[in-house]
Design a protein around this motif. Structure first.
Motif, PDB file in Angstrom:
ATOM      1  N   GLN A 112       0.819  -1.214   0.000  1.00 43.84           N
ATOM      2  CA  GLN A 112       0.000   0.000   0.000  1.00 43.84           C
ATOM      3  C   GLN A 112       0.849   1.258   0.000  1.00 43.84           C
ATOM      4  OE1 GLN A 112      -2.285   0.876   3.614  1.00 43.84           O
ATOM      5  NE2 GLN A 112      -4.084   1.331   2.368  1.00 43.84           N
ATOM      6  N   MET A 113       0.339   2.277  -0.671  1.00 47.74           N
ATOM      7  CA  MET A 113       0.938   3.609  -0.636  1.00 47.74           C
ATOM      8  C   MET A 113      -0.112   4.585  -0.121  1.00 47.74           C
ATOM      9  SD  MET A 113       2.318   5.957  -3.794  1.00 47.74           S
ATOM     10  CE  MET A 113       2.771   7.677  -3.519  1.00 47.74           C
ATOM     11  N   ILE A 114       0.242   5.380   0.898  1.00 49.79           N
ATOM     12  CA  ILE A 114      -0.682   6.375   1.446  1.00 49.79           C
ATOM     13  C   ILE A 114      -0.313   7.745   0.885  1.00 49.79           C
ATOM     14  CG2 ILE A 114      -1.564   7.483   3.519  1.00 49.79           C
ATOM     15  CD1 ILE A 114      -0.992   4.957   5.061  1.00 49.79           C
ATOM     16  N   TYR A 115      -1.286   8.390   0.256  1.00 51.20           N
ATOM     17  CA  TYR A 115      -1.060   9.725  -0.294  1.00 51.20           C
ATOM     18  C   TYR A 115      -1.191  10.798   0.776  1.00 51.20           C
ATOM     19  CZ  TYR A 115      -1.267   7.924  -5.075  1.00 51.20           C
ATOM     20  OH  TYR A 115      -1.003   7.256  -6.246  1.00 51.20           O
ATOM     21  N   GLY A 116      -2.171  10.646   1.651  1.00 50.19           N
ATOM     22  CA  GLY A 116      -2.362  11.664   2.665  1.00 50.19           C
ATOM     23  C   GLY A 116      -3.503  11.332   3.595  1.00 50.19           C
ATOM     24  N   LEU A 117      -3.536  12.058   4.708  1.00 46.15           N
ATOM     25  CA  LEU A 117      -4.637  11.990   5.661  1.00 46.15           C
ATOM     26  C   LEU A 117      -5.333  13.349   5.616  1.00 46.15           C
ATOM     27  CD1 LEU A 117      -2.830  10.271   8.686  1.00 46.15           C
ATOM     28  CD2 LEU A 117      -4.147   9.183   6.855  1.00 46.15           C
ATOM     29  N   LEU A 118      -6.606  13.348   5.235  1.00 44.88           N
ATOM     30  CA  LEU A 118      -7.333  14.599   5.035  1.00 44.88           C
ATOM     31  C   LEU A 118      -8.295  14.829   6.184  1.00 44.88           C
ATOM     32  CD1 LEU A 118      -8.124  14.281   1.221  1.00 44.88           C
ATOM     33  CD2 LEU A 118      -6.049  15.109   2.333  1.00 44.88           C
ATOM     34  N   GLY A 119      -8.236  16.027   6.752  1.00 44.61           N
ATOM     35  CA  GLY A 119      -9.082  16.372   7.884  1.00 44.61           C
ATOM     36  C   GLY A 119     -10.135  17.399   7.523  1.00 44.61           C
ATOM     37  N   PRO A 120     -10.820  17.944   8.525  1.00 47.71           N
ATOM     38  CA  PRO A 120     -11.910  18.896   8.289  1.00 47.71           C
ATOM     39  C   PRO A 120     -11.489  20.060   7.393  1.00 47.71           C
ATOM     40  CG  PRO A 120     -11.913  18.211  10.571  1.00 47.71           C
ATOM     41  CD  PRO A 120     -10.668  17.624   9.962  1.00 47.71           C
ATOM     42  N   GLY A 121     -12.354  20.347   6.422  1.00 47.12           N
ATOM     43  CA  GLY A 121     -12.120  21.444   5.495  1.00 47.12           C
ATOM     44  C   GLY A 121     -11.436  21.040   4.212  1.00 47.12           C
ATOM     45  N   GLU A 122     -10.810  19.861   4.183  1.00 47.71           N
ATOM     46  CA  GLU A 122     -10.056  19.481   2.985  1.00 47.71           C
ATOM     47  C   GLU A 122     -10.953  18.793   1.962  1.00 47.71           C
ATOM     48  OE1 GLU A 122      -5.578  18.962   3.795  1.00 47.71           O
ATOM     49  OE2 GLU A 122      -6.595  17.676   5.256  1.00 47.71           O
ATOM     50  N   CYS A 123     -10.589  18.989   0.695  1.00 43.07           N
ATOM     51  CA  CYS A 123     -11.403  18.502  -0.423  1.00 43.07           C
ATOM     52  C   CYS A 123     -10.679  17.405  -1.180  1.00 43.07           C
ATOM     53  CB  CYS A 123     -11.728  19.650  -1.378  1.00 43.07           C
ATOM     54  SG  CYS A 123     -12.689  20.966  -0.619  1.00 43.07           S
ATOM     55  N   LEU A 124     -11.439  16.520  -1.788  1.00 39.97           N
ATOM     56  CA  LEU A 124     -10.851  15.451  -2.592  1.00 39.97           C
ATOM     57  C   LEU A 124     -11.783  15.080  -3.738  1.00 39.97           C
ATOM     58  CD1 LEU A 124     -11.304  12.088  -0.698  1.00 39.97           C
ATOM     59  CD2 LEU A 124     -11.897  14.228   0.400  1.00 39.97           C
ATOM     60  N   ALA A 125     -11.161  14.513  -4.781  1.00 41.85           N
ATOM     61  CA  ALA A 125     -11.847  13.966  -5.961  1.00 41.85           C
ATOM     62  C   ALA A 125     -12.459  15.016  -6.868  1.00 41.85           C
ATOM     63  CB  ALA A 125     -12.900  12.937  -5.561  1.00 41.85           C
ATOM     64  N   LEU A 177      -0.564  20.056  -6.799  1.00 42.23           N
ATOM     65  CA  LEU A 177       0.556  19.788  -7.690  1.00 42.23           C
ATOM     66  C   LEU A 177       1.875  20.129  -7.017  1.00 42.23           C
ATOM     67  CD1 LEU A 177       1.521  18.916 -10.496  1.00 42.23           C
ATOM     68  CD2 LEU A 177       1.224  21.288 -11.252  1.00 42.23           C
ATOM     69  N   ARG A 178       1.908  21.232  -6.286  1.00 43.61           N
ATOM     70  CA  ARG A 178       3.129  21.610  -5.568  1.00 43.61           C
ATOM     71  C   ARG A 178       3.481  20.580  -4.504  1.00 43.61           C
ATOM     72  NH1 ARG A 178       3.119  26.977  -2.039  1.00 43.61           N
ATOM     73  NH2 ARG A 178       1.787  25.627  -0.795  1.00 43.61           N
ATOM     74  N   THR A 179       2.469  20.082  -3.803  1.00 41.47           N
ATOM     75  CA  THR A 179       2.706  19.071  -2.777  1.00 41.47           C
ATOM     76  C   THR A 179       3.308  17.809  -3.386  1.00 41.47           C
ATOM     77  OG1 THR A 179       0.845  19.903  -1.480  1.00 41.47           O
ATOM     78  CG2 THR A 179       1.635  17.688  -0.971  1.00 41.47           C
ATOM     79  N   LEU A 180       2.711  17.333  -4.472  1.00 44.95           N
ATOM     80  CA  LEU A 180       3.219  16.134  -5.139  1.00 44.95           C
ATOM     81  C   LEU A 180       4.625  16.362  -5.678  1.00 44.95           C
ATOM     82  CD1 LEU A 180       0.008  14.977  -7.057  1.00 44.95           C
ATOM     83  CD2 LEU A 180       1.072  13.856  -5.100  1.00 44.95           C
ATOM     84  N   SER A 181       4.880  17.557  -6.207  1.00 47.64           N
ATOM     85  CA  SER A 181       6.215  17.873  -6.721  1.00 47.64           C
ATOM     86  C   SER A 181       7.250  17.818  -5.609  1.00 47.64           C
ATOM     87  CB  SER A 181       6.197  19.263  -7.366  1.00 47.64           C
ATOM     88  OG  SER A 181       7.484  19.629  -7.817  1.00 47.64           O
ATOM     89  N   ASN A 182       6.915  18.388  -4.447  1.00 52.13           N
ATOM     90  CA  ASN A 182       7.823  18.338  -3.299  1.00 52.13           C
ATOM     91  C   ASN A 182       8.084  16.903  -2.861  1.00 52.13           C
ATOM     92  OD1 ASN A 182       8.177  21.089  -3.119  1.00 52.13           O
ATOM     93  ND2 ASN A 182       6.598  21.382  -1.568  1.00 52.13           N
ATOM     94  N   GLN A 183       7.024  16.092  -2.855  1.00 49.50           N
ATOM     95  CA  GLN A 183       7.172  14.706  -2.417  1.00 49.50           C
ATOM     96  C   GLN A 183       8.075  13.914  -3.361  1.00 49.50           C
ATOM     97  OE1 GLN A 183       3.169  13.265  -2.109  1.00 49.50           O
ATOM     98  NE2 GLN A 183       2.745  14.369  -0.215  1.00 49.50           N
TER      99      GLN A 183
END
Length: 267
Positions: A112-125, A177-183
Motif C-alpha cells: 500500500q501507498m498512502i497519499y495523505g490523511l485529510l481532515g476537516p475542510g479538505e477537499c478530494l476527488a 501539484l506543488r505538494t506532489l512535486s515536493n514529495q
C-alpha cells in the motif's frame, strides 16, 4: 620541416598553456550554471506548515461558500467505511466536515501507498468532475466522517455562476501539484530524514492547545515513505534526541518548526 629541441619545448609549453586554458574554460562553464541553479533553488517557495490546506473555502467569499453549501448534500461514513475506491466511476467533489480520511492505493499483493490523511475542510476527488476518469485512489474513513458532497450537475452550475469558485479550484489543483512535486523531489534527491520530516510537516495540525501534532503510527509513517518501520523508528528517535519533536502515545508533536523545515530542505 625539422624542429630543434628548443622549438619542441616551445610547442610543448604552448600546448600545455592551451590545455590549461581549455580546462579553465570548462571549469568556468560547469561551475557557473551550478551557482546559478543554487541561487534559483534557494528562492523556491517551501512547503507551508502546518499541513497542506486544500479547502476551497479559504479562497471563497461568504456568499459563494453559502452557494457551495446549498448545492451539496450531507453524507455520513462510519469508521472503516469507503467513501470511494480505486477505479470507481462515480464522480463528485467531497469536502470533509468532521473526521479523518485516508487517501491511498493498494496493489493486488497488499502493498500500500498512502497519499495523505485529510481532515476537516479538505477537499478530494474534484478533478474527476473536470477530467472524466476513474478515481485513481481509495478514500477510507479512519473514524466517523461527515462530508459535503457536490455532484456533477451542481458542480458545473457553481463553475458557471461563480467565477470565484472556478479560481478556487485552480488554487486547489496548484496546491496539490506543488505538494506532489515536493514529495517526488524529496523522494528522489533527499535523504530519509528529509522525507520523513516533509511528511510530518504535511500531516501536522493544531490541537486545541495550539500544539502542532501528527496523529500517525510508525507503521503508517513507514507506508507514507515506503521504508521499513525500523528505519522510521531510528529516524524518529534521532529527531526526538535533537529536540525537534516530542513523542506521545499515538502521536508526534512538532517542536521547532523552522529547524524542521530546514531539515526537510534537501537542496
Amino acid at each position: 620541416m625539422r624542429f630543434t629541441p628548443d622549438d619542441t619545448a616551445l610547442r610543448v609549453d604552448d600546448a600545455r598553456l592551451k590545455s590549461d586554458a581549455t580546462a579553465t574554460m570548462i571549469r568556468r562553464s560547469v561551475s557557473a550554471p551550478r551557482a546559478s541553479l543554487h541561487r534559483r533553488a534557494t528562492s523556491i517557495e517551501r512547503t507551508p506548515a502546518p499541513g497542506i490546506e486544500t479547502d476551497v473555502f479559504q479562497w471563497l467569499s461568504p456568499e459563494v461558500r453559502e452557494a457551495v453549501a446549498a448545492a451539496a448534500v450531507r453524507r455520513h461514513v462510519d469508521a472503516g467505511g469507503f467513501i470511494f475506491q480505486h477505479g470507481d466511476s462515480e464522480r463528485a467533489m467531497y469536502r470533509v466536515l468532521e473526521g479523518t480520511v485516508r487517501l491511498s492505493l493498494m496493489r493486488i499483493d497488499g502493498h500500500q501507498m498512502i497519499y495523505g490523511l485529510l481532515g476537516p475542510g479538505e477537499c478530494l476527488a474534484a478533478s474527476s468532475l473536470i477530467f472524466d476518469h476513474p478515481l485513481p485512489q481509495t478514500a477510507e474513513a479512519l473514524d466517523d466522517v461527515q462530508l459535503q458532497v457536490v455532484g456533477p450537475a451542481a458542480f458545473n452550475e457553481l463553475r458557471t455562476n461563480h467565477r470565484e469558485f472556478d479560481n478556487a479550484l485552480l488554487q486547489l489543483f496548484a496546491r496539490r501539484l506543488r505538494t506532489l512535486s515536493n514529495q517526488v523531489a524529496t523522494a528522489k534527491l533527499g535523504d530519509l530524514p528529509s522525507q520523513i520530516v516533509l511528511r510530518l510537516l504535511e500531516l501536522a495540525r493544531r490541537d486545541p492547545q495550539g500544539r502542532l501534532m501528527v496523529t500517525v503510527t510508525h507503521s503508517e509513517l513507514a507506508t507514507f515513505v515506503s521504508v521499513s518501520r525500523q528505519s522510521i523508528h531510528r529516524v524518529v528517535k534521532s529527531l526526538a534526541a535533537e529536540g525537534l519533536i516530542a513523542l506521545h502515545y499515538g502521536s508526534i508533536e512538532l517542536l521547532h518548526l523552522d529547524r524542521l523545515k530546514a531539515k526537510a530542505d534537501f537542496l
